[in-house]
Motif scaffolding. Structure first.
Motif, short mmCIF file in Angstrom:
data_model
loop_
_atom_site.label_atom_id
_atom_site.label_comp_id
_atom_site.label_asym_id
_atom_site.label_seq_id
_atom_site.Cartn_x
_atom_site.Cartn_y
_atom_site.Cartn_z
N ILE A 261 -0.13 5.03 -0.76
CA ILE A 261 -0.68 5.75 -1.23
C ILE A 261 -0.27 6.82 -1.89
O ILE A 261 0.67 7.67 -1.28
CB ILE A 261 -1.64 6.16 0.60
CG1 ILE A 261 -2.85 5.23 0.63
CG2 ILE A 261 -3.14 7.59 -0.35
CD1 ILE A 261 -3.29 5.67 1.88
N TYR B 120 -8.84 -3.03 0.99
CA TYR B 120 -10.55 -3.15 1.05
C TYR B 120 -10.85 -3.10 2.17
O TYR B 120 -10.27 -3.62 3.29
CB TYR B 120 -11.19 -4.23 0.07
CG TYR B 120 -12.69 -4.67 0.84
CD1 TYR B 120 -13.63 -3.39 0.37
CD2 TYR B 120 -13.56 -4.98 1.46
CE1 TYR B 120 -14.93 -3.29 0.54
CE2 TYR B 120 -14.91 -5.34 1.39
CZ TYR B 120 -15.65 -4.16 1.04
OH TYR B 120 -16.95 -4.39 1.65
N PRO C 142 -3.73 -0.69 -10.39
CA PRO C 142 -3.60 -1.46 -8.98
C PRO C 142 -4.16 -1.86 -8.24
O PRO C 142 -5.81 -2.11 -8.52
CB PRO C 142 -3.62 0.50 -8.58
CG PRO C 142 -4.15 1.52 -10.03
CD PRO C 142 -4.39 0.37 -11.12
N ARG C 143 -3.64 -1.76 -6.71
CA ARG C 143 -4.42 -3.04 -6.27
C ARG C 143 -4.84 -1.93 -5.46
O ARG C 143 -4.95 -1.04 -5.23
CB ARG C 143 -3.53 -3.30 -5.54
CG ARG C 143 -2.96 -4.94 -6.13
CD ARG C 143 -4.31 -6.20 -6.56
NE ARG C 143 -3.30 -7.31 -6.62
CZ ARG C 143 -3.62 -8.83 -6.53
NH1 ARG C 143 -4.96 -8.63 -5.81
NH2 ARG C 143 -3.65 -9.74 -6.53
N GLN C 144 -5.87 -2.25 -4.24
CA GLN C 144 -6.26 -1.58 -3.53
C GLN C 144 -6.26 -2.46 -1.82
O GLN C 144 -6.34 -3.95 -2.17
CB GLN C 144 -7.96 -0.86 -3.40
CG GLN C 144 -9.03 -2.10 -3.59
CD GLN C 144 -10.47 -1.65 -3.54
OE1 GLN C 144 -10.96 -0.77 -3.88
NE2 GLN C 144 -11.13 -3.18 -3.26
N LEU D 182 0.67 -1.57 -0.18
CA LEU D 182 -0.48 -0.40 0.12
C LEU D 182 1.25 1.13 -0.28
O LEU D 182 0.94 1.28 0.49
CB LEU D 182 -0.85 -0.08 1.17
CG LEU D 182 -1.88 1.28 1.08
CD1 LEU D 182 -2.76 1.38 -0.22
CD2 LEU D 182 -2.85 2.28 3.16
#
Length: 443
Positions: free
Chosen positions: A51, A421, A417-419, A49
């Motif tokens: 951001i 959740y 992209p991934r997230q 991750l």
């Protein structure tokens, strides 16, 4: 050394993610080494991750190098100050597109091609008239740039090198024309056609400022300063709008749509719209007498007020673009007789304080590129509403260079992209009569 051909020189282990997780370390020509984590999830079962992607590379590129700690900006290895002082915008556009500065013969051919692509299909005038007169020029540019694919059907085979060259020439040539059309339309003046006897920057200025009822006179200092602004804005590595162009292009969308998307991203006040913010801040300050109170607010950590035009997210020292534009700023103020302009005098007083005040120096809050470009643009007569629009004109060469690099890179994949959740886990469906009131997320 070409970073795209650099071998994996090292391997690095990430002990926190389990055994068997060695990842290649990629060694660039300049800048930090990077872990190749393409197989991270497959090998370890976890993802990352990040951001804002502040610690994640999204491509290999040989176009622009930025070092924020040392204040370095280079296009294809050439320092920004040498390019500004010794080149015009089309030299730099060729450099970004082709990897090196043009020979005299290449420059003459390139200038000819750009010059004779500068008109737009006359039917686009009717499209323009569908916008409201008070539409922001950036809204008009988004629409008209995206619509170019409806008027120019040829040259859209993105895997054909000749087609990509035609599209590059068209976009670089037509963007000043579209920007000037948007401006003239907004103020009710007749549109001014491009002139083939003028260089790129001079032609852009005459389309913005000329009127049919009198001859248009160019100020040489204004042309030099505007050329400097366009060059320093031509590219800046993987910024938000360039990443947007690459992201949209990764779906193999047509190049006009990709550049229109880049314009939309650039429009944001945290990106290209920041140069508008500098002049808006000066207008809000009002007069030199109000500067001490503004400086006090800027120093107050409990006050959310931010002084636009100072400091930069990437550069932790003097922005190299600001350093080179500062000289042209003073030259153009002198040439246009604007040193006594109240707004500009106020800006120069702010600059003096920032360069001598320990608070600003310790925090490295130097005047940035938006500060000086804003002053130059105001001095030569470009209205506030056109600040970001002219930025889009300048950045087009960089966007096209990155788009072309991406299309020709066999390793490129569609951006996905991934997230992380963090929403609800599985919930059974609730019939309407059994639902309870809740606060809507968007009203």
């Amino acid at each position: 050394m070409d970073p795209q051909s650099t071998p994996d020189a090292k391997r690095s282990s990430l002990p926190s993610t389990g055994a068997g997780n060695d990842f290649p370390v990629l060694v660039p020509t300049n800048g930090p080494e990077m872990l190749d984590i393409a197989d991270l999830h497959k090998n370890t079962g976890v993802c990352t991750l990040d951001i804002g992607l502040m610690n994640t590379g999204i491509c290999k590129s040989s176009i622009t190098y930025v070092n924020g700690d040392e204040g370095i900006l280079r296009y294809r290895g050439y320092s920004i100050d040498e390019l500004v002082d010794n080149s015009d915008y089309l030299d730099v556009a060729w450099l970004l597109l082709n990897g090196d500065l043009p020979t005299p013969g290449q420059k003459a051919e390139f200038q000819h091609n750009i010059t004779y692509h500068s008109m737009v299909n006359e039917q686009m005038v009717f499209f323009l008239r569908g916008f409201r007169r008070d539409a922001h020029p950036m809204a008009v540019m988004c629409g008209m740039t995206g619509a170019l694919s409806a008027f120019y059907h040829d040259g859209l085979d993105i895997f054909n090198a000749d087609d990509r060259k035609i599209v590059a020439h068209r976009l670089i040539a037509k963007m000043p024309t579209i920007a000037a059309m948007a401006y003239k339309y907004s103020i009710g003046q007749p549109m001014v056609y491009p002139r083939n006897d003028l260089d790129y920057v001079s032609n852009f200025m005459q389309m913005l400022f000329a009127v049919p009822c009198e001859p248009f006179k160019l100020n040489p200092a204004g042309v030099r300063a505007f050329n400097a602004v366009l060059i320093v804005q031509a590219d800046h590595e993987q910024n938000a709008s360039t990443f947007t162009v690459r992201s949209v292009g990764s779906s193999r969308a047509n190049p006009y749509a990709c550049i229109a998307a880049g314009i939309a991203s650039l429009w944001g006040p945290l990106h290209g719209g920041a140069n508008e913010g500098v002049l808006q801040t000066l207008n809000e300050i009002g007069s030199i007498e109000n500067i001490p109170a503004v400086i006090k607010r800027a120093k107050d950590k409990n006050d959310p007020y931010r002084l636009m035009g100072f400091g930069h997210r990437v550069y932790k020292t003097y922005d190299p673009r600001a350093k080179v534009l500062r000289r042209y700023c003073y030259e153009v103020l002198e040439a246009y007789g604007k040193k006594d302009d109240p707004l500009l005098k106020m800006a120069l007083e702010l600059e003096r304080i920032a360069l001598n005040d320990d608070f600003f120096i310790e925090r490295k809050l130097y005047p940035n590129v938006d500060f000086y470009s804003g002053l130059i643009l105001k001095t030569i007569g470009i209205p506030l509403s056109m600040f970001t629009a002219q930025f889009a004109v300048a950045r087009t060469a960089g966007w096209i260079a990155h788009w072309n690099e991406m299309i020709t890179d066999p390793a490129v994949k569609i951006v996905r992209p991934r997230q992380l959740y963090v929403g609800s886990d599985f919930r059974p469906f609730v019939p309407p009569a059994e639902r309870t009131e809740h606060k809507p997320l968007i009203g």
